[in-house]
Design a protein around this motif. Structure first.
Motif, PDB file in Angstrom:
ATOM      1  N   LEU A 245      89.627  20.140  29.191  1.00 37.55           N
ATOM      2  CA  LEU A 245      88.398  20.739  28.651  1.00 37.55           C
ATOM      3  C   LEU A 245      87.356  20.916  29.740  1.00 37.55           C
ATOM      4  CD1 LEU A 245      87.818  18.423  25.551  1.00 37.55           C
ATOM      5  CD2 LEU A 245      88.915  20.657  25.554  1.00 37.55           C
ATOM      6  N   GLU A 246      86.749  22.085  29.760  1.00 40.15           N
ATOM      7  CA  GLU A 246      85.603  22.303  30.648  1.00 40.15           C
ATOM      8  C   GLU A 246      84.463  22.805  29.776  1.00 40.15           C
ATOM      9  OE1 GLU A 246      82.911  23.977  32.248  1.00 40.15           O
ATOM     10  OE2 GLU A 246      84.178  25.395  33.362  1.00 40.15           O
ATOM     11  N   LEU A 247      83.419  21.974  29.671  1.00 43.31           N
ATOM     12  CA  LEU A 247      82.410  22.198  28.628  1.00 43.31           C
ATOM     13  C   LEU A 247      81.004  22.423  29.172  1.00 43.31           C
ATOM     14  CD1 LEU A 247      83.663  19.354  26.258  1.00 43.31           C
ATOM     15  CD2 LEU A 247      84.348  21.746  26.276  1.00 43.31           C
ATOM     16  N   GLY A 248      80.910  22.887  30.398  1.00 40.35           N
ATOM     17  CA  GLY A 248      79.586  23.268  30.893  1.00 40.35           C
ATOM     18  C   GLY A 248      78.884  22.176  31.674  1.00 40.35           C
ATOM     19  N   GLY A 249      77.636  22.454  32.018  1.00 42.21           N
ATOM     20  CA  GLY A 249      76.921  21.506  32.867  1.00 42.21           C
ATOM     21  C   GLY A 249      75.428  21.749  32.897  1.00 42.21           C
ATOM     22  N   LYS A 250      74.759  20.890  33.631  1.00 39.87           N
ATOM     23  CA  LYS A 250      73.316  21.029  33.874  1.00 39.87           C
ATOM     24  C   LYS A 250      73.137  20.600  35.332  1.00 39.87           C
ATOM     25  CE  LYS A 250      69.190  21.931  32.428  1.00 39.87           C
ATOM     26  NZ  LYS A 250      68.812  23.269  31.922  1.00 39.87           N
ATOM     27  N   SER A 251      73.727  21.401  36.210  1.00 36.94           N
ATOM     28  CA  SER A 251      73.970  20.933  37.576  1.00 36.94           C
ATOM     29  C   SER A 251      72.699  20.898  38.423  1.00 36.94           C
ATOM     30  CB  SER A 251      75.029  21.820  38.224  1.00 36.94           C
ATOM     31  OG  SER A 251      76.214  21.731  37.456  1.00 36.94           O
ATOM     32  N   PRO A 252      72.490  19.784  39.141  1.00 37.72           N
ATOM     33  CA  PRO A 252      71.281  19.629  39.953  1.00 37.72           C
ATOM     34  C   PRO A 252      71.451  20.125  41.388  1.00 37.72           C
ATOM     35  CG  PRO A 252      72.475  17.559  39.877  1.00 37.72           C
ATOM     36  CD  PRO A 252      73.287  18.559  39.071  1.00 37.72           C
ATOM     37  N   GLN A 253      70.406  20.730  41.887  1.00 40.49           N
ATOM     38  CA  GLN A 253      70.262  20.994  43.321  1.00 40.49           C
ATOM     39  C   GLN A 253      69.293  19.926  43.805  1.00 40.49           C
ATOM     40  OE1 GLN A 253      71.664  23.571  44.901  1.00 40.49           O
ATOM     41  NE2 GLN A 253      71.904  25.263  43.466  1.00 40.49           N
ATOM     42  N   ILE A 254      69.769  19.004  44.640  1.00 43.73           N
ATOM     43  CA  ILE A 254      68.934  17.870  45.061  1.00 43.73           C
ATOM     44  C   ILE A 254      68.435  18.163  46.475  1.00 43.73           C
ATOM     45  CG2 ILE A 254      68.857  15.360  45.331  1.00 43.73           C
ATOM     46  CD1 ILE A 254      71.526  15.335  43.675  1.00 43.73           C
ATOM     47  N   VAL A 255      67.131  18.391  46.586  1.00 48.41           N
ATOM     48  CA  VAL A 255      66.579  18.889  47.853  1.00 48.41           C
ATOM     49  C   VAL A 255      65.687  17.825  48.487  1.00 48.41           C
ATOM     50  CG1 VAL A 255      65.196  20.714  48.907  1.00 48.41           C
ATOM     51  CG2 VAL A 255      66.622  21.232  46.904  1.00 48.41           C
ATOM     52  N   PHE A 256      66.093  17.324  49.658  1.00 44.92           N
ATOM     53  CA  PHE A 256      65.290  16.320  50.369  1.00 44.92           C
ATOM     54  C   PHE A 256      64.332  17.000  51.351  1.00 44.92           C
ATOM     55  CE2 PHE A 256      68.702  13.746  48.672  1.00 44.92           C
ATOM     56  CZ  PHE A 256      68.026  12.599  48.276  1.00 44.92           C
ATOM     57  N   ASP A 257      63.397  16.179  51.859  1.00 42.98           N
ATOM     58  CA  ASP A 257      62.290  16.756  52.630  1.00 42.98           C
ATOM     59  C   ASP A 257      62.706  17.325  53.990  1.00 42.98           C
ATOM     60  OD1 ASP A 257      62.821  14.400  53.897  1.00 42.98           O
ATOM     61  OD2 ASP A 257      60.841  13.493  53.564  1.00 42.98           O
ATOM     62  N   ASP A 258      63.945  17.048  54.424  1.00 43.65           N
ATOM     63  CA  ASP A 258      64.393  17.611  55.708  1.00 43.65           C
ATOM     64  C   ASP A 258      65.371  18.772  55.494  1.00 43.65           C
ATOM     65  OD1 ASP A 258      66.393  16.146  54.620  1.00 43.65           O
ATOM     66  OD2 ASP A 258      66.966  15.112  56.466  1.00 43.65           O
ATOM     67  N   VAL A 259      65.272  19.415  54.346  1.00 49.19           N
ATOM     68  CA  VAL A 259      66.168  20.529  54.018  1.00 49.19           C
ATOM     69  C   VAL A 259      65.995  21.690  55.005  1.00 49.19           C
ATOM     70  CG1 VAL A 259      64.439  21.437  52.410  1.00 49.19           C
ATOM     71  CG2 VAL A 259      66.805  22.143  52.185  1.00 49.19           C
ATOM     72  N   ASP A 260      67.078  22.401  55.238  1.00 49.15           N
ATOM     73  CA  ASP A 260      67.009  23.658  55.981  1.00 49.15           C
ATOM     74  C   ASP A 260      66.561  24.736  54.975  1.00 49.15           C
ATOM     75  OD1 ASP A 260      67.509  26.111  57.140  1.00 49.15           O
ATOM     76  OD2 ASP A 260      69.446  25.529  57.998  1.00 49.15           O
TER      77      ASP A 260
END
Ligand code: ADP
Length: 477
Positions: A245-260
């Motif tokens: 079963l693949e039932l979806g998501g609420k996927s996070p983009q986790i961005v730290f302060d040294d991001v490009d």
């Protein structure tokens, strides 16, 4: 009017009923498909079963692989035709549809190569015994797919099942069955023996329910909503068959302060607006370290405001959402968030000449979204991005893991230690590090944890899901 494929027959529904095919871009019906019945499902399951002892079942793994490679080539030869069908049916931009067809071909190529490479084992045992573990097909596999990526989903679920020698029955979503039906014609032309692939079109509560509850199936693969996923598991439990079963998501983009920043911003925007947000793996939560929250979110907002929505032919960033129900649902999330006073940071633009009868919604970036708001927790399945600040690594992990879902996540930081610590702590089937992988990725095992489902698709692991083992114990003295 397109017919369904049962065995080697192209047939209408047993009671002759049909469903209209409606364009999401203008709301107009432009074709019809059979509204299949439980009787049709029964015939399809029988045809798939018969294939296991017919010409399909007689093929060795190498021959199956060759046929699948020919199917991949057929798809590539008809890429433009299939892309036009897919774009019209789903409303997605033509270039997205073209990519989807390439991915469909890629699934068949990849699993063609896998057909003869999932080897068995020998196992040390008592003296005088030789033990070997054979890989065998499960038998009849049922595949129920949604409307967001019809061609890709077909490839993702059916190709590994065929590679392992199963007899398959596919139920496409009622909104988007056309590319599957044309694909099936091409597959037969490429030499796929009759019965290996059967397609029954129709409604979920009719064809889908009859298929998932059919006592003649050995496996169910389902991608769709949590509600229906529960029904599928109940049906699978009754017949004691395995389900993925693949039932979806609420996927996070986790961005730290040294991001490009330059690298991250366009990828983050694309990960939510692609396919009008109707992607299980959409990056729908933007979690940003508080120290850069304002500046980073401002950059995302600037890019977000440039997103343009239109018809397939306009070929912009995204198209309409699928149908009136989906339109209402996405719009309700947007309206409720506004009513709750959650600030709108940016909106994309709907092309001025897009038909007013199309199911278009304005991509919207909200933030800061309270952690308990619906937008922070529930899957919208539309182009709506929820931005939220976090304090430190521990808070980022807690926030990322704070929903019922666990499908994908992305971590953005130039600190390698942090990248790996966070990636290991996040509950998800795939974690992207300084990139985001929505779409394609045929080679990469994929699937959920928690409410996002279970089992694995894509990659080599999918071959294990659609096959079983038999242990042979031979006493030779
Ligand atoms: P979505 O929100 O993407 O439409 P659904 O879970 O409703 O998600 O649909 C995904 C697939 O499941 C579609 O092919 C649909 O026809 C099918 N489906 C819907 N209801 C049922 C059901 N009761 N039993 C089996 N399949 C169903």
């Amino acid at each position: 009017m397109k017919n369904m494929l049962i065995g080697d027959q192209w047939v209408g529904a047993s009671d002759g009923r049909t469903l209209s095919v409606v364009s999401p871009s203008n709301g107009q019906a432009f074709d019809e498909i059979p509204r299949g019945t439980a009787h049709d499902v029964d015939r399809a399951v029988q045809a798939a079963r018969a294939s296991l002892t017919g010409p399909w079942g007689q093929l060795n793994a190498m021959e199956r692989g060759r046929i699948m490679m020919r199917i991949a080539q057929k798809v590539l030869d008809h890429e433009e035709e299939l892309a036009q069908i897919e774009a019209k049916d789903t409303g997605k931009p033509l270039s997205t549809a073209r990519n989807d067809i390439k991915v469909l071909a890629r699934y068949f190529e990849f699993y063609a190569g896998g057909a003869d490479k999932l080897h068995g084992e020998t196992i040390p045992f008592l003296n005088g015994h030789q033990v070997s573990l054979l890989r065998e097909p499960l038998g009849v596999t049922a595949h129920i797919i949604p409307w967001n990526y019809p061609a890709q989903m077909l490839g993702r679920t059916v190709a590994p099942a065929l590679a392992m020698g199963n007899g398959t029955v596919l139920k496409p979503a009622e909104d988007t069955s056309l590319s599957a039906l044309r694909f099936a014609e091409l597959a037969l032309e490429a030499g796929l023996p009759a019965g290996a692939l059967n397609i029954v079109t129709g409604l979920g509560e009719e064809v889908g329910a009859a298929l998932s509850g059919h006592p003649g199936i050995d496996f169910i693969s389902f991608t769709g909503s949590n509600e229906v996923g529960t029904l599928i598991q109940q049906a699978a439990a009754k017949n004691a068959v395995k389900c993925v079963l693949e039932l979806g998501g609420k996927s996070p983009q986790i961005v730290f302060d040294d991001v490009d920043v330059e690298r991250a911003v366009p990828i983050i925007v694309r990960a939510i607006v692609q396919n009008a947000g109707q992607t299980c793996t959409a990056g729908s939560r933007l979690l940003v370290q508080r120290s850069i929250y304002d500046t980073f979110v401002k950059r995302v907002a600037e890019a977000f405001a440039k997103v343009r929505v239109g018809t397939p032919e306009m070929d912009l960033d995204c198209g309409p959402v699928m149908n009136p129900a989906q339109h209402k649902r996405v719009q309700r999330y947007i309206d409720q968030a506004r009513e709750q006073g959650i600030p709108v940071l940016a909106e994309g633009q709907i092309a001025a000449d897009a038909p007013t009868t199309g199911h278009f919604v304005k991509p919207t970036l909200f933030g800061p979204v309270p952690r308990t708001a619906a937008l922070a927790c529930e899957e919208v399945f539309g182009p709506v991005l929820a931005a939220m600040p976090f304090e430190d690594e521990a808070d980022a992990i807690a926030l990322a893991n704070g929903t019922e879902y666990g499908l994908l996540a992305a971590v953005w930081t130039e600190n390698a230690g942090r990248l790996h610590r966070v990636a290991k702590s996040v509950k998800a089937g795939q974690v992207f590090m300084n990139c985001y992988g929505a779409g394609g990725g045929v080679e990469l095992p994929f699937g959920g944890t928690k409410r996002s489902g279970h089992g694995r698709e894509k990659g080599f692991l999918a071959l294990e899901e659609v096959s079983t083992t038999k242990t042979l114990v031979h006493y030779h003295g």
